[in-house]
Structure formats: structure tokens, C-alpha cells
Design a protein around this motif. Sequence first.
Motif, short mmCIF file in Angstrom:
data_model
loop_
_atom_site.label_atom_id
_atom_site.label_comp_id
_atom_site.label_asym_id
_atom_site.label_seq_id
_atom_site.Cartn_x
_atom_site.Cartn_y
_atom_site.Cartn_z
N LYS A 110 0.84 -1.20 0.00
CA LYS A 110 0.00 0.00 0.00
C LYS A 110 0.87 1.25 0.00
CE LYS A 110 -3.11 -1.91 3.11
NZ LYS A 110 -4.09 -1.74 4.18
N ASP B 95 -3.93 -0.16 -3.86
CA ASP B 95 -5.01 -0.06 -2.88
C ASP B 95 -5.16 -1.39 -2.14
OD1 ASP B 95 -6.76 -1.78 -4.28
OD2 ASP B 95 -7.49 -0.11 -5.49
N ALA B 96 -5.95 -1.36 -1.08
CA ALA B 96 -6.04 -2.51 -0.18
C ALA B 96 -6.43 -3.78 -0.94
CB ALA B 96 -7.06 -2.22 0.93
N GLN C 138 -6.12 -4.46 -4.19
CA GLN C 138 -5.04 -4.88 -5.10
C GLN C 138 -3.94 -5.60 -4.34
OE1 GLN C 138 -3.88 -1.16 -6.94
NE2 GLN C 138 -3.35 -2.27 -8.81
N PRO D 164 -2.68 4.66 3.50
CA PRO D 164 -1.28 4.61 3.05
C PRO D 164 -1.17 4.76 1.52
CG PRO D 164 -1.73 2.80 4.57
CD PRO D 164 -3.03 3.52 4.35
N GLU D 165 -2.09 4.10 0.79
CA GLU D 165 -1.99 4.16 -0.67
C GLU D 165 -2.31 5.56 -1.19
OE1 GLU D 165 -4.01 2.23 1.06
OE2 GLU D 165 -6.01 2.05 0.17
N ALA E 107 0.78 7.53 -0.84
CA ALA E 107 1.72 7.20 -1.92
C ALA E 107 1.28 7.87 -3.22
CB ALA E 107 1.81 5.69 -2.09
N GLN E 108 -0.03 7.81 -3.46
CA GLN E 108 -0.55 8.41 -4.69
C GLN E 108 -0.38 9.92 -4.68
OE1 GLN E 108 -4.45 6.71 -4.44
NE2 GLN E 108 -3.73 4.66 -5.02
N ALA F 209 -0.89 2.22 -10.45
CA ALA F 209 -1.85 2.62 -9.41
C ALA F 209 -1.73 4.12 -9.17
CB ALA F 209 -1.59 1.84 -8.13
#
Lengths: 440, 258
Positions: free
Chosen positions: A388, A393-394, A396, B72-73, B76-77, B105
Motif C-alpha cells: 500500500k 489499494d487494499a 489490489q 497509506p496508498e 503514496a498516490q 496505481a
Amino acid sequence: MTQPETAVAHYLEAFDGIDGGEADRIRELRRAGMDRFVALGFPTMKNEDWHYTSVAPIATRSFDRTSFPSTVPSTDLDPFLFDSPEWPRLVFVDGWLAPELSNVPPRAGIDVSNLRPSLVDGSVDAALLGTIADHDTVGFTALNTALMQDGAVIRIGANVELETPIHLVFVSAQPVPLAASFPRNLVVLERGARASVIESYFGLRDESYLTVPVTEISLGEGARLEHVKVQNESAVAFHVGTIEAVQQRGSELHSFSYAAGAELSRTNVYTVLNGPGSSCTLNGMYMVSGVQHVDHQTRIVHAQPNTTSREIYKGILDGRSHGVFNGKVYVRPEAQKTDGKQSNNNLLLSDHARVDTKPQLEIFADDVKCTHGATVGRLDEVALFYMKSRGLDAEQARTLLIYAFAADVLETIPVKPVRDALEAAVFARVRGEELQLTSE
Amino acid sequence: MLEIKGLRANIGENEILKGVDLTVRKGEVHAIMGPNGSGKSTLAQVIAGHPAYEITAGSVTYDGQDLLEMEPEERAQAGIFLAFQYPVEIPGVTNAYFLRSAYNAIRKARGEDEVDPLEFLDVMEEKMKLVDMDPAMLNRSVNAGFSGGEKKRNEIVQLAVLNPRLAILDETDSGLDIDALRIVADGVNKLRGPEKSAIVVTHYQRLLNYIVPDYVHVLAGGRFVRSGGKELAVELEEHGYDWIQSHAPETAGAGSRA
Ligand SMILES: Nc1ncnc2c1ncn2[C@@H]1O[C@H](COP(=O)(O)OP(=O)(O)OP(=O)(O)O)[C@@H](O)[C@H]1O
Ligand SMILES: [Mg+2]
């Protein structure tokens, strides 16, 4: 719900009702199977081989041995043909051959036919049918022996190499509940022969049914068989199947068992490495959710020197599902220089899923190399966070991690189109809502 | 760009961060030093969004957004990248696949098209060269069986590919040989720019000869006890952390604004 005794009586009745006209030896074989089944009854959880699996849902119902196949439009099979409709194929619907769906072009050195006619004229490999699979002590094999309907007989002549896989398709399609089919297959590879055989099991209706197949395999000197069993029975079905092989000198069995369907399933994969230098790879993958129960028992007997076995089974369990793995490896006193490796790894996706795994090594020779290992784990939270933190994303991250768990064993599926299809199926199921819907 | 105020964080019952203040503006490089167990990695992980830490007080804003509210993602994004002190092994997922998934992503989150695998292969290979890594590593599982140094280089490959706006390097220099240190530092320096910032956690002044920081902060016992320019790192190297405690410690919670 009925009592197990009632169910046994029910099968005895079905046995008595089987049309006469079969060869004497076959009648005797059926009788022997029935006698043993009546004596053994359904296994209880006190039976060591069934310690973690209750067959009560089967034993307390009276399934009817089907006496004729349902009609199935050929397009219904399309999704199950691994995009390879050109493969030689025998299709059995509700246990009976469906000639209009089958297609086996004749080829020199190769015999692929259905069992039925030879049960009648007695021309079936009399020396083999019923001699490889053990109906004396294994109740379901006894039941199959008593009630077998039809199945495939495959004989590959000496040194004949078959490039195209043979696909045996077992479809359940009865529109009424509690149908039972008892497929019986015999696969014989003579000296130096090579072949791939795929067995597919699936249901087209959401009725509860029972499938009890038995496949006997004989591998001559230096023969090599790739065998894949794909169990995709419908979610309310029951499946108890046995694959049992005997291997001569230098022969190789590459077996893969995939189990994703059925409410309750048990698959036995047994082989005897009965010639020096023979080897087997028994791999498998099970993936279940909801209230599914999936059980594998494997048994490898190292009976001769310099024999090798490799085994990897992996399981992914979600919801309230229950997985069972029991891997038996026997090394007989004369089997010096045995080399055996076994592993069973399980991934639990929910707090309510459960696995019982039991490696079982019994070694009676001294110069052997045998290892085994079993794991039961959950998704690695640290790895999920790492992924992540790179932007996945979670969902994926989760999908990728589950798939990564399964990838190495899926890669060992012997026949490429089957491998591709099963990889895609696992990927889709991991990604799909199905696993989530059923996880609580 | 990043503004941390009065940040306190627990793991389980233990309070690890006890009031951290830090402001990182565009284009700045901040070094964080401090004794083992002082909370440097905790701070880095909290910025990246590790779910195990409980934030009990304070705030973190990134480009004006409440960072602590972001997954968290999403961080990052939004351009945050943490090079882990202990990079994680992911058996069964190849480096190439992982990098491409991450890259796509992030692109997707920005409304950009995903790249095709072949095109992207060139990008990856180029970035591997940046840190002198064999492109064959692309086909190996992420960090699985990598040596300590290879894992650190792999973090920098990811950093280079994902091209973040705020890079946090948590002891990326530990475990690197001298040549690798220079290579990695060169790699990082190539990624510097007026719009980009970095937080570099290290125990060694040596790295800071290559990646020259604008500020150096000392974290001890869960709060910053001293901040200064790059010369602070040299003094620390000479005198050790005890020296800080006994010599004119600044008020706890000193920020970067000198
Ligand atoms: N999961 C945990 N449970 C309990 N304590 C933890 C946990 N994780 C970290 N800690 C503690 O938090 C403190 C800070 O750890 P952290 O990793 O942030 O230190 P650090 O400054 O990065 O140290 P180093 O220089 O050794 O990398 C340590 O005392 C550590 O033991
Ligand atoms: Mg640390």
C-alpha cells in the motif's frame, strides 16, 4: 434425513437393481465391492483416515444412482473445455456416456473408449480393473465398485507418445435432487508411453448430488503420465473421489488435484512406486469459502529403491470453510535411497476458516532422505502495508498477495491450457466478490 | 509541504513519539539522526501510514491536507515515498510486476493512462542502471533472498520509478558498501528538484557528505532535542549523542525554522 444404515440399505437396493447381462467377472467384482461396503459402512470420524471430515451429510441422505443421462446442450460444456475443444474427449453426463458430446478420433496405438460395453462382454482389462484401487478397506471405493456405471478406458501402447491431452468430462445435470453417479476410469500406459489425461467434474444445476469417482492408473516401465483433476462441483454437491496408481520401473506420474467446488469433497490420490527409479509429483490446490469442506488425502508408497516423490499442496480458505490435508508417505524396508519431499501450506483469509493438516511419514528403510513441512498462516500485514505504501489499494495488495501464495504451485500444473485456465480461475475468485460475500 | 505539530504516537501501551514538530518545505532536505530506539523509524512509518501506530495527539498536514486521515496508498498516490529500513520480502510477486502495479496505481489515481508493460520495461531497466542493479533482478520476487545491500538498492529503484515529491529514506545507507553508498546517493541526488523534498534518516554523517541536507535534527526519547544546519551532523559524529544532552540542548520540539 435418514440413518446411515438406511442409506447403506438404499445402495444395496440399487445394487440389486443393476441389469444383469454383465460378464461374470464384473458381476463378481461388483458383488465383492457391495459386500465390503455393507461390511465397512460409511466411515466415521473415529476412523483415522476420516478424523477431520464428517461424511454425515452424505451418509444421512439416500442418493439415487442415476439410470440415464440428462440432456445437456453442447454449449453448456464450452466454459469447461479449457479453450481446447479439439482435444479428444469423452463426456459423461450423470455418470453415463454422452456420445453426441464426445469425440475421440481413432489413432494407432491408442485406445480410448468407454467402459460400459466391456463390462458387458468382459473384454475390459480383466487383470487390472478393480485390482489397483483398494475396495477392501476404502468404503467409497467399494461403493463405486458395486455401483460403477461407466467411465473411460484409456490404453496407450508401448512407446506411443500422445501430444494432445485426453479430456474426461463428468457433468452432473439431473434436474432432481439427490442424484448419484459413480464414474470408473482405467488408464493404462504401457512401457515408455506418454500421455496427459484431464478429469473435469462440474455440475450444471444447483441441486444437491453426489459423485463418487474412482480412477485406476497403471504405468509401465518408463511411462510418463500427466494427470490433472479439476473439481468444480456445484456448491451444494458432494464429491468423494479416488485416484490410485501403480508405477513400474522408471515411470513418472505428475498429478495435480484442483478442488474449488462442492459443499463437501474428499480427494484421495494414492500411488505405489513399485519399480526402482520410479517417481511421482503429487501437487494440488484447494480454494474454498462459505461453509465448504475440502479434504485431500495422499498416499505415496516407496516400495523399491531409488524412488522419488515430490508433493506440494496449497490451500486458500475463506468464510467458515474447513480444509483438511493428510499426506502419507511410506518407505518400505527395501526402498533404500528414497528421496521424498512434502509440503502443505495454507492461507486463512477469515477468522472462522480452519485447516487441519497432518503430514504422516512412516519410514522403514535407513538410507533415505525425506522431509515434510506444513504451515497455516494469514496474510502478512507488513507486506500489505509495504504494498500500500507503494500506491496499491487494499484490494489490489490483498489480491496480489493471495495470488502470490498460490502462484508457485499453480505453475506446476502440467498442461498449459489447463494451467492458464486454473490460474485465471484462482485470480478471478481471489479478486471477485465471491470470497468476500461469504466471509463473515 | 509537510507540517507536523505536536505529534504523539503509541504502539500498544508504549508512547514512542512524545510531541514531534517538523516543517519540511519544497526543495528542502532534512536529516534526522538520533540514538537507536529514539523513534526515527516510527516517525517515518507514521508519515507513511502504518496502521499499527495509534496517533494520540498532534497533526500532520501534507500540501494542506490532513495526512492522518489518508490511507497509506492515498499518501503514496499523493507523492509520499518511504524507503524502508527493513524492506519487506514478497515471495511470488516479481519486482517487475510489483513496480508496474505501483506505477500504474499512482498514475491511475492521478487520472493518467496506465503504461504498457513493454514500454515500462525500458523505464525500469534505466532506473536499475541508476543504482547499478542487474535488470535480471526484475524477474525475481520482491526482495526475496536479496542481500541486505540489494534490498536497499531495490528501494531506491522503486523511489526512482515512482518519482515521489516527498521521499523518506530510513537508514538506506546502512548495509551499503562505500561504492554502493555513493551510487545510491547519486541516485537520490538525481531525483532532487525545487519541487521535491526529502527526509533522510541516518546514523552516519558520511551519507550527508553525498546528500547534503539543509537541516539536521536529532531525535531522542521521542522528540527532537536539537536542530541545526549540516555542521550539526559533523559535531555529532565527533562527540556522540551524550554531548547533545550536556551541551545547550534546545527546547524540546524544535522545528526546522532556524
Ligand atoms: N511493535 C512494537 N512493540 C513495542 N515496541 C515497539 C514496537 N515497534 C517499535 N517499538 C519500540 O519503539 C521504539 C522506537 O523504535 P524505532 O524503530 O522508531 O527506533 P529508531 O529510532 O528507528 O531506531 P534505530 O536507530 O535502531 O533504527 C523502540 O524502543 C522500539 O523498541
Ligand atoms: Mg529505525
